[in-house]
Enzyme design. Structure first.
Site, PDB file in Angstrom:
ATOM      1  N   GLY A  78       0.795  -1.224   0.000  1.00 49.29           N
ATOM      2  CA  GLY A  78       0.000   0.000   0.000  1.00 49.29           C
ATOM      3  C   GLY A  78       0.828   1.274   0.000  1.00 49.29           C
ATOM      4  O   GLY A  78       1.902   1.342  -0.571  1.00 49.29           O
ATOM      5  N   SER A  79       0.285   2.277   0.679  1.00 49.69           N
ATOM      6  CA  SER A  79       0.798   3.642   0.624  1.00 49.69           C
ATOM      7  C   SER A  79       2.230   3.770   1.132  1.00 49.69           C
ATOM      8  O   SER A  79       2.687   2.997   1.981  1.00 49.69           O
ATOM      9  CB  SER A  79      -0.102   4.527   1.467  1.00 49.69           C
ATOM     10  OG  SER A  79       0.544   5.717   1.825  1.00 49.69           O
ATOM     11  N   SER A  80       2.900   4.815   0.646  1.00 48.01           N
ATOM     12  CA  SER A  80       4.266   5.109   1.100  1.00 48.01           C
ATOM     13  C   SER A  80       4.264   5.758   2.480  1.00 48.01           C
ATOM     14  O   SER A  80       5.318   6.048   3.033  1.00 48.01           O
ATOM     15  CB  SER A  80       4.959   6.035   0.108  1.00 48.01           C
ATOM     16  OG  SER A  80       4.234   7.237  -0.018  1.00 48.01           O
ATOM     17  N   GLY A  81       3.073   5.972   3.052  1.00 50.32           N
ATOM     18  CA  GLY A  81       2.990   6.434   4.434  1.00 50.32           C
ATOM     19  C   GLY A  81       3.303   5.309   5.432  1.00 50.32           C
ATOM     20  O   GLY A  81       3.211   5.522   6.636  1.00 50.32           O
TER      21      GLY A  81
END
Lengths: 423, 141
Positions: free
Chosen positions: B68-71
């Protein structure tokens, strides 16, 4: 990990304590990866913003502490110098103009503005979008980058042939100050070849089709590299933007090849290079239907909120929405927000699109999106969106029901107040 | 009478050094950071995840890796600042998200094991991670 003399000097503090902290993080990170060395980068896209409530206590002690702790993982508060590499800010948490509509806390708006002044003074370009490639940062074939934002990373690698891994808030901070990033993963040619095949047996034409194919691709290959062949129609920036965002949401896809369409694969042989397809997945009408159903998390057809622009809309997408709303009024119970980069918003204003959308009762937002800001219009229970990525994330983040469909179906729901879909 | 089961010892590669012990939480599904976890209580929030509603705070988290997200790193970073980080991370698929996430979460982390960790370790087992020595000791329950 092997360091050059210049990198050793950075680590040892010759360029100041900020650069030393940045190099310390890059060494820890590079060793965790098992990277042999660092590589130079002059293209960094990161998250340097201070716009979430959890950052507030740190921000009240100063922006130096925000950058030190959250962008460099440094316990010590260090002085932050001017960036060493070309660097831009990705999406933020607050729309600098429409913050009141978002329901943002005015004190957080002030904190974000102070932070933007701080990072701007250090040379960070405030694009404030998840799509830097739409507003002036377009990597060229083979350019080594250090980008965050999964939908931007997959666009950089797959659509443009730039080279980046999915970086994070801390590694982009360190890359900005040093102009270095671990030489690992997608920076190496041999790691960019395909190892999975997706055979497309149902026509992929509209933006919604590309989003559904992306969602299937991510779910099928997880973080492997798909080569996608078959019934692919016309491709463009918007379609690849939606395809990539969906694939990066349902899986961890960071690179793909569309033989004959994307820059590192003139044909299938070039796409696979020294590798081969270890598995093949067939995308047919049944798979398309399954993806569409998986993206629906709503049961109530009474819609309160239409979210458009994830990833941030292109000028053509904003124009299309304006055209669909021209001379009409949204249902009184429905809010509609269109999200686009601030630079594109100014073109949309000049083109009259913002006025048309506002006349219909909608709003054009920039700098953020509901999934990042976690703020939706008050009382929202059921949303509709044309983005597979937003349909994947927003219901979990905001505890709402979500419908997914085409932009036309979303506008129809905005006008009627009811979700009718158009599968 | 309690039957003592002999501990199993696995070896692997250190990703982040350190020592930790605790109860295992095992999943064969990758985890999203941003949008997949609540960084305030350390729970999984992804709708279709097999661990949805469960917390990894203080546990030895055994999972394939990040998606998923790079967060990802920023959210696991926040679990450390909120005292709800896992006690250690054992994973099988190396990516930049999981590597950076483990570094900034600052918990012992290991990968590249000499045996199948999902077969060897079950949720609830007591696990001792010595990342510097490159060993994981499993006490089955």
């Amino acid at each position: 990990m092997q360091l050059t003399d210049e990198e050793c000097a950075m680590r040892d503090g010759d360029k100041g304590e900020g650069v030393a902290a940045a190099m310390d993080l890059l060494i820890r990170y590079g060793e965790a990866l098992g990277a042999e060395r660092l590589i130079r980068t002059d293209n960094v896209a990161g998250a340097f913003n201070a716009s979430t409530p959890s950052i507030r206590p740190i921000a009240e002690r100063g922006m130096e502490e925000v950058f030190s702790k959250l962008n460099l993982d440094s316990d010590k508060v260090v002085e932050i110098p001017h960036v060493a590499a070309r660097t831009c800010q990705l999406i933020t948490g607050i729309d600098d103009q429409n913050w009141a509509l978002q329901g943002a806390d005015p004190q957080m708006v002030e904190i974000q503005r102070k932070n933007e002044a701080f990072i701007g003074k250090r040379g960070i370009n405030l694009f404030a979008t998840c799509t830097p490639y739409q507003v002036g940062n377009v990597p060229v074939l083979g350019e080594h980058c250090a980008w965050m934002e999964s939908s931007a990373v997959i666009y950089c690698n797959g659509a443009l042939g730039g080279r980046t891994n999915v970086e994070g808030k801390e590694s982009t901070g360190a890359a900005a100050l040093t102009g270095r990033i671990p030489y690992w993963g997608y920076h190496l040619t041999e790691n960019r070849f395909g190892n999975r095949l997706i055979r497309v047996e149902v026509e992929v034409e509209s933006m919604m089709d590309w989003g559904l194919l992306g969602y299937f691709t991510g779910e099928s290959v997880e973080e492997n590299i798909p080569v996608i062949e078959g019934a692919l129609g016309h491709h463009d920036l918007v379609k690849l933007k939606h395809f990539g965002a969906a694939a990066a949401s349902s899986g961890g896809v960071e690179m793909y090849h569309l033989p004959g369409k994307t820059p590192e694969a003139r044909d299938s042989a070039e796409a696979f290079g020294t590798r081969e397809a270890e598995e093949t997945f067939v995308y047919d009408a049944a798979a398309r239907k399954r993806m569409y159903e998986n993206l629906q998390s709503a049961t109530d057809d009474k819609v309160d909120f239409i979210m458009l622009g994830c990833p941030h809309n292109s000028i053509e997408q904003v124009g299309r929405i304006a055209h669909l709303l021209d001379g009409k009024r949204l249902h009184p119970d429905v809010r509609l927000w269109v999200h686009t980069p601030r630079a594109i918003r100014s073109v949309a204003e000049r083109s009259g699109y913002v006025a048309l959308i506002e006349a219909a009762g909608g709003q054009v937002m920039s700098d953020t999106c509901p999934a990042i800001s976690r703020s939706l219009p008050e009382g929202t229970r059921v949303i509709a969106t044309d983005s597979a990525k937003q349909a994947h994330y927003l219901p979990a983040i905001a505890n709402v029901q979500g419908w997914f469909g085409s932009v036309e179906a979303c506008i129809d729901a905005g006008l009627s107040g009811r979700w009718r879909g158009d599968f | 009478m309690k039957v003592m089961t002999s501990p199993l010892i696995l070896t692997g590669r250190k990703v982040v050094g350190g020592y930790a012990e605790g109860e295992a939480l095992v999943t064969t599904q990758t985890i999203s950071g941003w949008g997949g976890i609540n960084e305030r209580d350390g729970s999984i929030i992804e709708r279709r995840h097999e661990l949805v509603g469960q917390s990894f705070a203080g546990k030895i988290l055994i999972f394939p890796g990040a998606k998923g997200s790079s967060g990802w790193s920023a959210f696991f970073h926040m679990t450390r600042l909120n005292d709800v980080a896992p006690a250690a991370m054992l994973f099988t698929r190396m990516t930049t998200k999981i590597a950076l996430g483990a570094v900034v979460t600052r918990v012992p982390a290991m990968t590249a094991f000499d045996a199948d960790i999902y077969q060897t370790i079950k949720t609830g087992d007591h696990v001792v991670v010595d990342a510097d020595a490159g060993t994981v000791t499993v006490h089955p329950t």
